[in-house]
Design a protein around this motif. Structure first.
Motif, PDB file in Angstrom:
ATOM      1  N   PHE A  97       8.456 115.934  20.167  1.00  0.00           N
ATOM      2  CA  PHE A  97       7.391 115.614  21.110  1.00  0.00           C
ATOM      3  C   PHE A  97       7.790 115.991  22.530  1.00  0.00           C
ATOM      4  O   PHE A  97       7.024 116.633  23.252  1.00  0.00           O
ATOM      5  CB  PHE A  97       7.045 114.124  21.037  1.00  0.00           C
ATOM      6  N   GLN A 101       6.030 118.897  24.886  1.00  0.00           N
ATOM      7  CA  GLN A 101       5.530 118.498  26.201  1.00  0.00           C
ATOM      8  C   GLN A 101       6.192 119.315  27.308  1.00  0.00           C
ATOM      9  O   GLN A 101       5.527 119.790  28.241  1.00  0.00           O
ATOM     10  CB  GLN A 101       5.803 117.005  26.426  1.00  0.00           C
ATOM     11  N   GLU A 185      -3.067 117.408  12.018  1.00  0.00           N
ATOM     12  CA  GLU A 185      -2.388 116.141  12.308  1.00  0.00           C
ATOM     13  C   GLU A 185      -1.229 115.923  11.340  1.00  0.00           C
ATOM     14  O   GLU A 185      -0.133 115.504  11.755  1.00  0.00           O
ATOM     15  CB  GLU A 185      -3.397 114.991  12.222  1.00  0.00           C
ATOM     16  N   ALA A 196      -0.080 108.561  18.008  1.00  0.00           N
ATOM     17  CA  ALA A 196      -0.410 108.636  19.432  1.00  0.00           C
ATOM     18  C   ALA A 196       0.085 109.949  20.036  1.00  0.00           C
ATOM     19  O   ALA A 196      -0.611 110.582  20.845  1.00  0.00           O
ATOM     20  CB  ALA A 196       0.200 107.449  20.175  1.00  0.00           C
ATOM     21  N   GLN A 197       1.272 110.367  19.662  1.00  0.00           N
ATOM     22  CA  GLN A 197       1.824 111.626  20.175  1.00  0.00           C
ATOM     23  C   GLN A 197       1.015 112.820  19.688  1.00  0.00           C
ATOM     24  O   GLN A 197       0.749 113.758  20.444  1.00  0.00           O
ATOM     25  CB  GLN A 197       3.286 111.757  19.737  1.00  0.00           C
ATOM     26  N   SER A 199      -2.200 112.883  18.864  1.00  0.00           N
ATOM     27  CA  SER A 199      -3.482 112.898  19.572  1.00  0.00           C
ATOM     28  C   SER A 199      -3.334 113.458  20.986  1.00  0.00           C
ATOM     29  O   SER A 199      -4.161 114.250  21.446  1.00  0.00           O
ATOM     30  CB  SER A 199      -4.071 111.486  19.639  1.00  0.00           C
ATOM     31  N   LYS A 200      -2.254 113.058  21.655  1.00  0.00           N
ATOM     32  CA  LYS A 200      -2.043 113.525  23.017  1.00  0.00           C
ATOM     33  C   LYS A 200      -1.807 115.030  23.055  1.00  0.00           C
ATOM     34  O   LYS A 200      -2.359 115.733  23.906  1.00  0.00           O
ATOM     35  CB  LYS A 200      -0.841 112.800  23.640  1.00  0.00           C
ATOM     36  N   LEU A 201      -1.009 115.546  22.129  1.00  0.00           N
ATOM     37  CA  LEU A 201      -0.720 116.982  22.113  1.00  0.00           C
ATOM     38  C   LEU A 201      -1.958 117.792  21.757  1.00  0.00           C
ATOM     39  O   LEU A 201      -2.203 118.856  22.353  1.00  0.00           O
ATOM     40  CB  LEU A 201       0.397 117.277  21.115  1.00  0.00           C
ATOM     41  N   ASP A 203      -5.074 116.996  22.359  1.00  0.00           N
ATOM     42  CA  ASP A 203      -5.957 116.973  23.527  1.00  0.00           C
ATOM     43  C   ASP A 203      -5.463 117.936  24.608  1.00  0.00           C
ATOM     44  O   ASP A 203      -6.257 118.681  25.199  1.00  0.00           O
ATOM     45  CB  ASP A 203      -6.052 115.559  24.102  1.00  0.00           C
ATOM     46  N   ARG A 204      -4.166 117.933  24.883  1.00  0.00           N
ATOM     47  CA  ARG A 204      -3.618 118.810  25.917  1.00  0.00           C
ATOM     48  C   ARG A 204      -3.783 120.272  25.537  1.00  0.00           C
ATOM     49  O   ARG A 204      -4.106 121.125  26.364  1.00  0.00           O
ATOM     50  CB  ARG A 204      -2.123 118.527  26.146  1.00  0.00           C
ATOM     51  N   GLU A 208      -7.008 121.608  28.872  1.00  0.00           N
ATOM     52  CA  GLU A 208      -6.603 120.757  29.975  1.00  0.00           C
ATOM     53  C   GLU A 208      -7.526 120.951  31.173  1.00  0.00           C
ATOM     54  O   GLU A 208      -8.214 121.958  31.298  1.00  0.00           O
ATOM     55  CB  GLU A 208      -5.154 121.073  30.378  1.00  0.00           C
TER      56      GLU A 208
END
Length: 535
Positions: A97, A101, A185, A196-197, A199-201, A203-204, A208
């Motif tokens: 993760f 990021q 996923e 949670a990680q 979903s965040k990735l 979305d990014r 963005e």
């Protein structure tokens, strides 16, 4: 990376008949055509991009006689050049993760510092560097066709795509690789990420807010070929890639699928629209695969149908579309502005002194207000296509498919459901759509929910490449009454490109990178000594 050798290559003599008087100018130009390919992959995070890259490489080598297939991973370029924005910047290898990021952050900063197309520029440098090294080692100063493919894994940004298309033109094929959300996923979770990680990735990665960020959602719809891996099997992946390669190299007679023809019809229909906001096209196909109707978004007229261009009508005097009324204004935008003004009048007595301008700006820039489509004069493409299908085909529409260039809005979704459509295929996303939120009981984006109307990403040849890949010259398939069979390892891309056409464009990119001190000047000096045309 090592610098390009500065020693000039020894000139090799052209073949005896290269400039033979018997050869026409067309023949001589044809000798400069190259089988070289540039394939750029684009897709949301978690899709099997690396697997597609490997299969393309293996097939081109094993079946089509390509001597080399080089994969250029843009994530590796980020890792390699991250120190340019911060000398101590290091992309960690683990945990996964934090690594992803950090790669996204470093990529964004590189684009912000050096321009949105910087990763594509560095990839072009890698391609040019490899070609220069080959020329030096082979001691060629004339063009020698090479069966080489460069695979870019993967582009994430509009400016990257624009630059690659500008430089490589017909040599470039952009392949969109997509897996359903559940599979993506699951793939990310296998790397040790939690929900949670993931979903965040996702979305990014998709889009963005930053102009220099990753905007896969906007870039993906512009691909030339879409590979939707819904089954998630190796066999499906191999089969889809094989069809793509046979298409671009013209080694098999391949005709369009019914889905490809329907989406091409939808995209063609979009050209009829004079909407000031967006051109959208749609097509309805029966469950048997028969094209029933097309439609587009525009203003309806009395008597049925929409206003269209009439060449016999001077200056469109009876054309009542928005472009030809009140100086050419968007009535939807006008009504939203009036709505905002009315709302401010209501709030007038409740807004503290000195805050009116700030509140007014907040109201007018509200995403909810901007996303309203209720005041448009145009009928939407999906509704137009459904009405046309009902008029000419009756209940053939039931259990049929609808193809639309853009993801349907919530208003169209309810009509699609009511019409009895079973599947919807789209290319371009529509972030403002509330289709799933309002009609989730009857419509789904899940590949597996076959008891609902399924909203699926289109798979196959993009409408923009439909004629390029399916239309052939007369008599190009037969000679003396027999099918022409070209050996796979002697095949040429259907859209041929001369090696003389793009070296100068590559050189411009190299000069820009050198000026920004991202690369050494050795490549540029070598080109000045030998000339870009010698590549």
């Amino acid at each position: 990376m090592a610098s390009v050798p500065q020693k000039k290559a020894k000139a090799s003599a052209p073949s005896a008949d290269l400039f033979s008087p018997k050869k026409t100018t067309t023949d001589e130009v044809a000798l400069t055509h190259t089988p070289e390919l540039v394939i750029a992959l684009c897709g949301p995070i978690g899709s099997p991009l690396h697997s597609v890259s490997n299969i393309i490489s293996d097939m081109l080598r094993d079946s089509f006689g390509y001597t080399d297939c080089k994969t250029i991973r843009l994530s590796e370029l980020i890792k390699k050049y991250a120190y340019k924005i911060e000398p101590s910047r290091i992309i960690p290898d683990k945990p996964e993760f934090e690594k992803i990021q950090a790669q996204i952050d470093a990529g964004n900063e590189l684009r912000k510092t050096y321009g949105g197309s910087i990763l594509a520029e560095l990839a072009i440098h890698e391609i040019r560097f490899e070609r220069e090294n080959h020329k030096m080692s082979a001691q060629h100063e004339i063009h020698v066709p090479r069966r080489v493919c460069h695979i870019l894994d993967s582009i994430k940004n509009q400016e990257e795509l624009d630059l690659l298309k500008t430089v490589y033109r017909e040599m470039l094929y952009v392949v969109g690789v997509f897996s359903p959300l559940e599979q993506r996923e699951d793939q990310l979770k296998r790397k040790g990420l939690d929900s949670a990680q993931v979903s965040k990735l996702i979305d990014r990665d998709s889009g963005e807010e930053s102009e220099t960020g990753q905007t896969v959602r906007d870039t993906f719809p512009q691909c030339d070929f879409f590979l939707r891996m819904d089954a998630g099997t190796d066999s499906q992946l191999t089969s889809r890639v094989s069809r793509f390669l046979h298409l671009i190299l013209g080694t098999k007679i391949i005709t369009p699928t019914s889905n490809e023809s329907a989406m091409y019809a939808a995209a063609s229909a979009a050209g009829n629209s004079a909407c000031l906001s967006k051109q959208v096209g749609a097509a309805v196909m029966s469950k048997e695969g028969e094209l029933l109707s097309t439609g587009w978004n525009d203003v309806p007229k009395k008597g049925g149908g929409l206003y269209t261009y009439n060449p016999d009508e001077p200056l469109g005097e009876n054309d009542k579309r928005c472009w030809n009324r009140d100086g050419g204004k968007c009535f939807n935008d006008e009504e939203k502005t009036l709505f905002a003004s009315d709302l401010m009048e209501i709030l007038e007595g409740y807004v503290p002194a000195g805050k009116h301008l700030e509140v007014s700006h907040a109201v007018r820039s509200s995403k909810k207000l901007k996303n309203l489509i209720e005041f448009s004069r145009a009928i939407h493409a999906e509704m137009h296509a459904i009405l046309n299908a009902g008029r000419v085909a009756g209940d053939k529409i039931v259990d049929g498919k609808l193809f639309v260039t853009t993801y349907p809005c919530h208003s169209c979704a309810r009509h699609i459901i009511a019409a009895g459509i079973s599947e919807i295929y789209y290319i371009e996303p529509y972030r403002k759509s509330l289709a799933i939120k309002l009609h989730g009981d009857a419509i789904s984006e899940s590949e597996t929910e076959k008891d609902k109307v399924r909203l699926l990403l289109f798979d196959g040849v993009a409408p923009g490449r439909y004629l390029d890949l399916f239309k052939v010259r007369p008599d190009s398939r037969k000679k003396d009454g027999m099918l022409i069979k070209t050996p796979l390892k002697e095949s040429m891309p259907r859209l041929e490109k001369s090696m003389q056409a793009f070296p100068e464009l590559e050189s411009m990119v190299i000069r820009s990178l050198t000026k920004q001190k991202l690369i050494a000047s050795t490549v540029l000096q070598n080109e000045q000594d030998n000339g870009p045309g010698a590549a």
